[in-house]
Design an enzyme around this catalytic site. Structure first.
Site, PDB file in Angstrom:
ATOM      1  N   ASP A 213       0.862  -1.196   0.000  1.00  0.00           N
ATOM      2  CA  ASP A 213       0.000   0.000   0.000  1.00  0.00           C
ATOM      3  C   ASP A 213       0.889   1.234   0.000  1.00  0.00           C
ATOM      4  O   ASP A 213       2.121   1.124   0.010  1.00  0.00           O
ATOM      5  CB  ASP A 213      -0.949   0.002   1.214  1.00  0.00           C
ATOM      6  CG  ASP A 213      -2.265   0.739   0.947  1.00  0.00           C
ATOM      7  OD1 ASP A 213      -2.221   1.968   0.762  1.00  0.00           O
ATOM      8  OD2 ASP A 213      -3.326   0.085   0.918  1.00  0.00           O
ATOM      9  N   GLY A 239       4.634   1.273  -1.736  1.00  0.00           N
ATOM     10  CA  GLY A 239       4.882   1.563  -3.141  1.00  0.00           C
ATOM     11  C   GLY A 239       3.639   2.093  -3.831  1.00  0.00           C
ATOM     12  O   GLY A 239       2.628   2.376  -3.175  1.00  0.00           O
ATOM     13  N   ASP A 240       3.743   2.198  -5.152  1.00  0.00           N
ATOM     14  CA  ASP A 240       2.678   2.753  -5.975  1.00  0.00           C
ATOM     15  C   ASP A 240       2.272   1.687  -6.996  1.00  0.00           C
ATOM     16  O   ASP A 240       3.090   1.280  -7.822  1.00  0.00           O
ATOM     17  CB  ASP A 240       3.229   4.004  -6.682  1.00  0.00           C
ATOM     18  CG  ASP A 240       2.249   4.579  -7.687  1.00  0.00           C
ATOM     19  OD1 ASP A 240       1.123   4.059  -7.820  1.00  0.00           O
ATOM     20  OD2 ASP A 240       2.620   5.570  -8.347  1.00  0.00           O
ATOM     21  N   PHE A 241       1.031   1.229  -6.904  1.00  0.00           N
ATOM     22  CA  PHE A 241       0.647   0.083  -7.753  1.00  0.00           C
ATOM     23  C   PHE A 241       0.551   0.417  -9.243  1.00  0.00           C
ATOM     24  O   PHE A 241       0.351  -0.467 -10.063  1.00  0.00           O
ATOM     25  CB  PHE A 241      -0.584  -0.656  -7.236  1.00  0.00           C
ATOM     26  CG  PHE A 241      -1.811   0.161  -6.888  1.00  0.00           C
ATOM     27  CD1 PHE A 241      -2.262   1.183  -7.678  1.00  0.00           C
ATOM     28  CD2 PHE A 241      -2.543  -0.180  -5.735  1.00  0.00           C
ATOM     29  CE1 PHE A 241      -3.411   1.889  -7.351  1.00  0.00           C
ATOM     30  CE2 PHE A 241      -3.694   0.528  -5.391  1.00  0.00           C
ATOM     31  CZ  PHE A 241      -4.131   1.567  -6.205  1.00  0.00           C
ATOM     32  N   HIS A 259     -12.568  -0.503  -7.886  1.00  0.00           N
ATOM     33  CA  HIS A 259     -13.743   0.377  -8.035  1.00  0.00           C
ATOM     34  C   HIS A 259     -13.395   1.856  -7.807  1.00  0.00           C
ATOM     35  O   HIS A 259     -14.179   2.730  -8.103  1.00  0.00           O
ATOM     36  CB  HIS A 259     -14.923  -0.078  -7.162  1.00  0.00           C
ATOM     37  CG  HIS A 259     -14.761   0.094  -5.683  1.00  0.00           C
ATOM     38  ND1 HIS A 259     -15.824  -0.028  -4.803  1.00  0.00           N
ATOM     39  CD2 HIS A 259     -13.681   0.372  -4.930  1.00  0.00           C
ATOM     40  CE1 HIS A 259     -15.388   0.167  -3.572  1.00  0.00           C
ATOM     41  NE2 HIS A 259     -14.103   0.408  -3.614  1.00  0.00           N
TER      42      HIS A 259
END
Ligand code: SAH
Length: 351
Positions: A213, A239-241, A259
């Protein structure tokens, strides 16, 4: 359609009233939710845990104006949130029992988040979304929702707690469907504070976990994993997905994440997972989301869809839309998911 986990059977106010009266009742929704919010914010339910009390006692406890609070409490009795007894004291009802701090199933944080400033101001700006297609949240607050949460710690913590409660309420049936014992390394992408990953790992002693996350979630996430007794088998990775997700998992979980995003962004997240997931035939991606049911019937997902649209520019999806997205990302559904409540969309790499 029934949402079994929270018992929402709706639509509300669908009794035998004439059409105009029903319509006017529906426009009272904001007042009704404000009453629920005030009662939750003042933590009236916890204050009634030891028995009924008068408005004056509750006003003193909460630092409120007695007569005004008494009128809010009276309104609360009109919606079965509280009950006024013949001696003029106020008591709990089944509804307010769900706001008691000492009730492990309480939904107070969800109520506080739903009725709070962030959701309220974004909803009030809904016309901007309708006119432009852009998320009202960004228009009102100047930055995207998750960026805002990283800067406003109090709202961020409330949002995480609300998600955590939601996870706890829905976790039981979902972990049955996922059967975590099939996997050696599960990566929960956008996993929040880790309650769901914790629930999965507690079902099976050997499976390892990674909770992925944004960095701001880290400290709370590590505390949660420790509290759930799985810290030895699960670590938090920040991190950054959109850039990269931890590799080497044979199961990836995306719960209540897609969503929040439009199809283009959702595809990017799915592609990062496709790149990271082990090649084995048993590898799986679990998308845990609502699947919108047919038109002309009550479905909580249809309201949640508006939240997603206004708050993030995201969307709830029907089965046809889910299939399209999943197939574009190179996955396929293993079976047909249910509609009407939180559902597990089990995916494998397309053959
Ligand atoms: N899966 C959790 C949380 C869902 S809310 C649950 O079901 O309760 C969506 C999550 O996505 C939040 O925890 C948020 O911090 C995370 N998130 C948002 N943008 C992200 C990004 N760019 N990279 C990684 N995580 C992100």
């Amino acid at each position: 359609m029934e949402n079994k986990s929270l018992g929402i059977v709706g639509p509300p106010y669908s009794g035998q009233l004439p059409a105009a009266a029903r319509l006017l009742l529906l426009t009272s929704g904001k007042r009704v939710s404000q009453v629920v919010h005030l009662v939750a914010e003042l933590d009236i339910a916890s204050r009634l845990a030891d028995g009924p009390r008068t408005a004056a006692e509750l006003a003193e406890d909460t630092g409120s104006h007695t007569e005004s609070l008494a009128r809010v409490l009276r309104a609360a009795t009109a919606i079965e949130l509280l009950k006024e007894l013949p001696d003029g004291t106020f008591a709990l009802t089944p509804l307010s029992e769900m706001l008691r701090g000492d009730n492990p199933d309480n939904v107070r944080d969800i109520v506080l988040f739903n009725g709070g400033e962030l959701v309220g101001a974004a909803l009030a700006g809904a016309m901007h979304t309708v006119r432009t297609g852009e998320p009202a949240f960004e228009h009102v607050f100047g930055v995207p929702f998750f960026e805002y949460l990283q800067t406003d710690q109090e709202s961020g913590a409330l949002f995480d707690r609300a998600m955590e409660h939601m996870s706890r309420v829905t976790a039981r049936g979902l972990t049955d469907k996922i059967r975590p014992e099939r996997f050696s390394l599960m990566v929960d992408v956008g996993g929040g504070r880790g309650h769901f990953l914790g629930a999965l790992l507690r079902r099976t002693p050997l499976t390892q976990g990674v909770l992925f996350d944004l960095p701001g979630v880290g400290p709370e996430a590590e505390r949660t994993l420790a509290e759930l007794g799985v810290a030895g088998r699960a670590k938090f990775v920040a991190g950054d997905f959109f850039q990269e997700v931890p590799s080497g998992g044979d199961a990836y979980v995306l719960k209540a994440v897609l969503h929040n995003w439009d199809d283009e962004a959702a595809l990017k997240i799915l592609s990062r997972i496709g790149e990271a997931m082990t090649a084995g035939e048993h590898s799986r991606l679990f998308i845990v989301e609502q699947v919108i049911g047919p038109s002309n019937q009550w479905d909580h997902a249809k309201l949640l869809d508006l939240d997603m649209m206004i708050r993030f520019g995201g969307r709830e999806r029907d089965l046809w839309e889910w299939r399209g997205l999943i197939e574009k990302a190179g996955f396929e559904l293993v079976d047909t998911p249910s509609t009407g409540a939180w559902s597990v969309l089990e995916c494998r790499r397309a053959s």
